[in-house]
Enzyme design. Sequence first.
Site, PDB file in Angstrom:
ATOM      1  N   ARG A 227       0.817  -1.226   0.000  1.00 22.67           N
ATOM      2  CA  ARG A 227       0.000   0.000   0.000  1.00 22.67           C
ATOM      3  C   ARG A 227       0.849   1.275   0.000  1.00 22.67           C
ATOM      4  O   ARG A 227       0.455   2.292   0.574  1.00 22.67           O
ATOM      5  CB  ARG A 227      -0.940   0.027   1.215  1.00 22.67           C
ATOM      6  CG  ARG A 227      -2.071  -0.974   1.163  1.00 22.67           C
ATOM      7  CD  ARG A 227      -3.180  -0.503   0.252  1.00 22.67           C
ATOM      8  NE  ARG A 227      -4.269  -1.444   0.226  1.00 22.67           N
ATOM      9  CZ  ARG A 227      -5.421  -1.267   0.872  1.00 22.67           C
ATOM     10  NH1 ARG A 227      -5.620  -0.206   1.582  1.00 22.67           N
ATOM     11  NH2 ARG A 227      -6.354  -2.176   0.767  1.00 22.67           N
TER      12      ARG A 227
ATOM     13  N   ARG B 143      -2.942   6.873   1.079  1.00 21.37           N
ATOM     14  CA  ARG B 143      -3.360   8.122   1.730  1.00 21.37           C
ATOM     15  C   ARG B 143      -2.365   8.747   2.692  1.00 21.37           C
ATOM     16  O   ARG B 143      -2.548   9.884   3.100  1.00 21.37           O
ATOM     17  CB  ARG B 143      -4.689   7.880   2.461  1.00 21.37           C
ATOM     18  CG  ARG B 143      -5.847   7.747   1.509  1.00 21.37           C
ATOM     19  CD  ARG B 143      -7.062   7.176   2.189  1.00 21.37           C
ATOM     20  NE  ARG B 143      -6.799   5.794   2.554  1.00 21.37           N
ATOM     21  CZ  ARG B 143      -7.662   4.995   3.153  1.00 21.37           C
ATOM     22  NH1 ARG B 143      -8.859   5.438   3.482  1.00 21.37           N
ATOM     23  NH2 ARG B 143      -7.355   3.747   3.433  1.00 21.37           N
TER      24      ARG B 143
ATOM     25  N   ARG C 192      -6.237  11.841  -5.605  1.00 16.19           N
ATOM     26  CA  ARG C 192      -7.461  11.126  -5.202  1.00 16.19           C
ATOM     27  C   ARG C 192      -8.653  12.089  -5.155  1.00 16.19           C
ATOM     28  O   ARG C 192      -9.759  11.734  -5.575  1.00 16.19           O
ATOM     29  CB  ARG C 192      -7.222  10.489  -3.828  1.00 16.19           C
ATOM     30  CG  ARG C 192      -8.388   9.767  -3.232  1.00 16.19           C
ATOM     31  CD  ARG C 192      -8.593   8.428  -3.905  1.00 16.19           C
ATOM     32  NE  ARG C 192      -9.582   7.627  -3.207  1.00 16.19           N
ATOM     33  CZ  ARG C 192     -10.873   7.654  -3.477  1.00 16.19           C
ATOM     34  NH1 ARG C 192     -11.347   8.422  -4.414  1.00 16.19           N
ATOM     35  NH2 ARG C 192     -11.714   6.875  -2.811  1.00 16.19           N
TER      36      ARG C 192
ATOM     37  N   ASP D  65      -6.803  -2.370  -7.661  1.00 18.71           N
ATOM     38  CA  ASP D  65      -7.336  -2.961  -6.437  1.00 18.71           C
ATOM     39  C   ASP D  65      -7.725  -4.413  -6.695  1.00 18.71           C
ATOM     40  O   ASP D  65      -8.064  -4.764  -7.831  1.00 18.71           O
ATOM     41  CB  ASP D  65      -8.554  -2.190  -5.926  1.00 18.71           C
ATOM     42  CG  ASP D  65      -8.795  -2.461  -4.453  1.00 18.71           C
ATOM     43  OD1 ASP D  65      -8.237  -1.741  -3.601  1.00 18.71           O
ATOM     44  OD2 ASP D  65      -9.514  -3.431  -4.134  1.00 18.71           O
TER      45      ASP D  65
ATOM     46  N   TYR E  65     -15.430 -11.215  -0.208  1.00 20.59           N
ATOM     47  CA  TYR E  65     -16.094  -9.950  -0.582  1.00 20.59           C
ATOM     48  C   TYR E  65     -17.384 -10.226  -1.345  1.00 20.59           C
ATOM     49  O   TYR E  65     -18.400  -9.559  -1.142  1.00 20.59           O
ATOM     50  CB  TYR E  65     -15.150  -9.057  -1.395  1.00 20.59           C
ATOM     51  CG  TYR E  65     -14.091  -8.406  -0.522  1.00 20.59           C
ATOM     52  CD1 TYR E  65     -14.400  -7.292   0.261  1.00 20.59           C
ATOM     53  CD2 TYR E  65     -12.807  -8.919  -0.445  1.00 20.59           C
ATOM     54  CE1 TYR E  65     -13.438  -6.708   1.077  1.00 20.59           C
ATOM     55  CE2 TYR E  65     -11.842  -8.340   0.370  1.00 20.59           C
ATOM     56  CZ  TYR E  65     -12.164  -7.238   1.134  1.00 20.59           C
ATOM     57  OH  TYR E  65     -11.224  -6.662   1.963  1.00 20.59           O
TER      58      TYR E  65
HETATM   59  O1  CP3 Z   1       0.454   0.874  -3.229  1.00 21.14           O
HETATM   60  C1  CP3 Z   1      -0.444   0.038  -3.322  1.00 21.14           C
HETATM   61  O2  CP3 Z   1      -0.379  -1.078  -2.753  1.00 21.14           O
HETATM   62  C2  CP3 Z   1      -1.615   0.428  -4.179  1.00 21.14           C
HETATM   63  C3  CP3 Z   1      -2.388  -0.638  -4.812  1.00 21.14           C
HETATM   64  C4  CP3 Z   1      -3.363  -1.372  -3.906  1.00 21.14           C
HETATM   65  C5  CP3 Z   1      -4.598  -0.866  -3.411  1.00 21.14           C
HETATM   66  N1  CP3 Z   1      -5.273  -1.888  -2.835  1.00 21.14           N
HETATM   67  C6  CP3 Z   1      -5.092   0.504  -3.539  1.00 21.14           C
HETATM   68  C7  CP3 Z   1      -6.127   0.988  -2.583  1.00 21.14           C
HETATM   69  C8  CP3 Z   1      -3.273  -2.709  -3.504  1.00 21.14           C
HETATM   70  C9  CP3 Z   1      -2.109  -3.690  -3.695  1.00 21.14           C
HETATM   71  C10 CP3 Z   1      -4.507  -3.016  -2.858  1.00 21.14           C
HETATM   72  C11 CP3 Z   1      -4.807  -4.378  -2.382  1.00 21.14           C
HETATM   73  C12 CP3 Z   1      -6.039  -4.615  -1.631  1.00 21.14           C
HETATM   74  N2  CP3 Z   1      -7.260  -4.006  -1.736  1.00 21.14           N
HETATM   75  C13 CP3 Z   1      -6.165  -5.666  -0.684  1.00 21.14           C
HETATM   76  C14 CP3 Z   1      -5.099  -6.675  -0.348  1.00 21.14           C
HETATM   77  C15 CP3 Z   1      -4.045  -6.130   0.526  1.00 21.14           C
HETATM   78  C16 CP3 Z   1      -4.495  -5.938   1.948  1.00 21.14           C
HETATM   79  O3  CP3 Z   1      -4.491  -4.765   2.372  1.00 21.14           O
HETATM   80  O4  CP3 Z   1      -4.806  -6.926   2.607  1.00 21.14           O
HETATM   81  C17 CP3 Z   1      -7.478  -5.614  -0.165  1.00 21.14           C
HETATM   82  C18 CP3 Z   1      -8.066  -6.521   0.898  1.00 21.14           C
HETATM   83  C19 CP3 Z   1      -8.165  -4.574  -0.848  1.00 21.14           C
HETATM   84  C20 CP3 Z   1      -9.590  -4.182  -0.716  1.00 21.14           C
HETATM   85  C21 CP3 Z   1      -9.755  -2.770  -0.335  1.00 21.14           C
HETATM   86  N3  CP3 Z   1      -9.406  -1.689  -1.133  1.00 21.14           N
HETATM   87  C22 CP3 Z   1     -10.304  -2.261   0.858  1.00 21.14           C
HETATM   88  C23 CP3 Z   1     -10.789  -3.110   2.020  1.00 21.14           C
HETATM   89  C24 CP3 Z   1     -10.284  -0.878   0.754  1.00 21.14           C
HETATM   90  C25 CP3 Z   1     -10.883   0.119   1.713  1.00 21.14           C
HETATM   91  C26 CP3 Z   1     -10.088   0.210   2.957  1.00 21.14           C
HETATM   92  C27 CP3 Z   1      -9.106   1.314   2.884  1.00 21.14           C
HETATM   93  O5  CP3 Z   1      -7.913   1.062   3.117  1.00 21.14           O
HETATM   94  O6  CP3 Z   1      -9.562   2.418   2.624  1.00 21.14           O
HETATM   95  C28 CP3 Z   1      -9.685  -0.521  -0.479  1.00 21.14           C
HETATM   96  C29 CP3 Z   1      -9.445   0.836  -1.011  1.00 21.14           C
HETATM   97  C30 CP3 Z   1      -8.063   1.153  -1.462  1.00 21.14           C
HETATM   98  N4  CP3 Z   1      -7.330   0.399  -2.338  1.00 21.14           N
HETATM   99  C31 CP3 Z   1      -7.309   2.308  -1.121  1.00 21.14           C
HETATM  100  C32 CP3 Z   1      -6.099   2.219  -1.822  1.00 21.14           C
HETATM  101  C33 CP3 Z   1      -4.962   3.202  -1.811  1.00 21.14           C
HETATM  102  C34 CP3 Z   1      -7.781   3.443  -0.228  1.00 21.14           C
HETATM  103  C35 CP3 Z   1      -8.921   4.115  -0.883  1.00 21.14           C
HETATM  104  C36 CP3 Z   1      -8.830   5.616  -0.999  1.00 21.14           C
HETATM  105  O7  CP3 Z   1      -7.837   6.176  -1.485  1.00 21.14           O
HETATM  106  O8  CP3 Z   1      -9.838   6.232  -0.632  1.00 21.14           O
END
Ligand code: CP3
Length: 343
Positions: free
Chosen positions: A23, A27, A36, A73, A149
């Site tokens: 990640r 943010r 964003r 994602d 999910y």
């Molecule tokens: O640098 C990176 O890793 C960016 C790419 C990336 C994202 N999500 C962007 C993202 C990756 C590799 C993921 C993987 C992801 N997404 C996983 C597996 C890794 C883990 O954390 O276990 C999972 C379970 C998800 C599902 C997901 N995506 C959730 C549950 C959420 C909301 C929770 C949160 O952190 O806000 C997201 C949103 C998400 N995906 C964000 C980002 C940067 C945040 C959203 C935003 O910017 O508003």
Amino acid sequence: MTSLFLKTLSGQQSKERPLWLMRQAGRYLAEYRAVRASEPDFISFCLNPEKAVEVTLQPIDRFGFDAAIIFSDILMVPWALGRNVKFITGEGPKLDQMETGDEITEVMIAEMALKLAPVATAITNCRAALAPNKALIGFAGAPWTIITYLLEGGSSRDFAVARQWMWENDVRFDRLLDLISHATADFLTLQAEAGADALMLFDSWASAVPAHLRKKVVIDPVNQIVGILRKRGIHTPLIGFPKGIGEGLVEYCNETDLQAVGIDHGVDMRWAAATLPLHLTLQGNLDPLSLISGGDAMTRAIDEILDAMDGRPHIFNLGHGITPQTPIDHVHDLLTRVRGKVS
Ligand code: CP3
């Protein structure tokens, strides 16, 4: 010039440890929050190649990490399968809750690549923009994590719906596992063909699978996916991340044909070094929350991981994703410590 990251992934040891953070595009970076804000809908953001490339490169430009991970994602697969995925601020992802499993068809999987084409464009453009010594990682969710999910309709604390389904819907569950494994293989194929140097399979909720079902639900799907990729002539190295499976790592590592395994912060790296097969590169495993307080406690934890991994190929990373509260200075401290270490 191959990158330090790819060398290590292929099992070679170097004086330096490659480093990236799960990640890392997110943010905690002001420059991420700015992009964003210009794209309130998260799916549209992921499907905008220009913006996706921009935020993928932000942590590389700022910190010089050894690998970039494409901004996308794991829920892009359910989205492409028509499950109406939405990200609601403060609530996390929401999607149509699946009831019978028949909602997903092979035709939908066949049509997925077209919908996800912008991810391929982002990967190709990102690879072109990255320096040759930086690797680009593509990724997908592992089938079980995606199924949680689909069945829960969003995030969950205990995965009660998905686990009950696993117990009650034998034939339907098997069919769903098979379909999602194919969809996952297709998504990874698209990313490898677009130019990803490595692929990572996130099984973020593997800990919810009862031990005696791990082989069927966590391990066999990895082998199915790897088998499909190799049959297609794709030999891109693969990192598995079965988060929270503890002692299950032994079976996961021994029975899958992966190049590396991500280790979460619940696992003792000395145990991992002594127990997990030597041909595998290990990745991990600093607790992301240690980066919030930083200081001596973080430094000691970093040193402990570096020492434990001495003598085997190791990619430094966190045990899970970096949190939005992380101070930038602590990321710099982490980098200085890891880069300063010469074994
Ligand atoms: O640098 C990176 O890793 C960016 C790419 C990336 C994202 N999500 C962007 C993202 C990756 C590799 C993921 C993987 C992801 N997404 C996983 C597996 C890794 C883990 O954390 O276990 C999972 C379970 C998800 C599902 C997901 N995506 C959730 C549950 C959420 C909301 C929770 C949160 O952190 O806000 C997201 C949103 C998400 N995906 C964000 C980002 C940067 C945040 C959203 C935003 O910017 O508003």
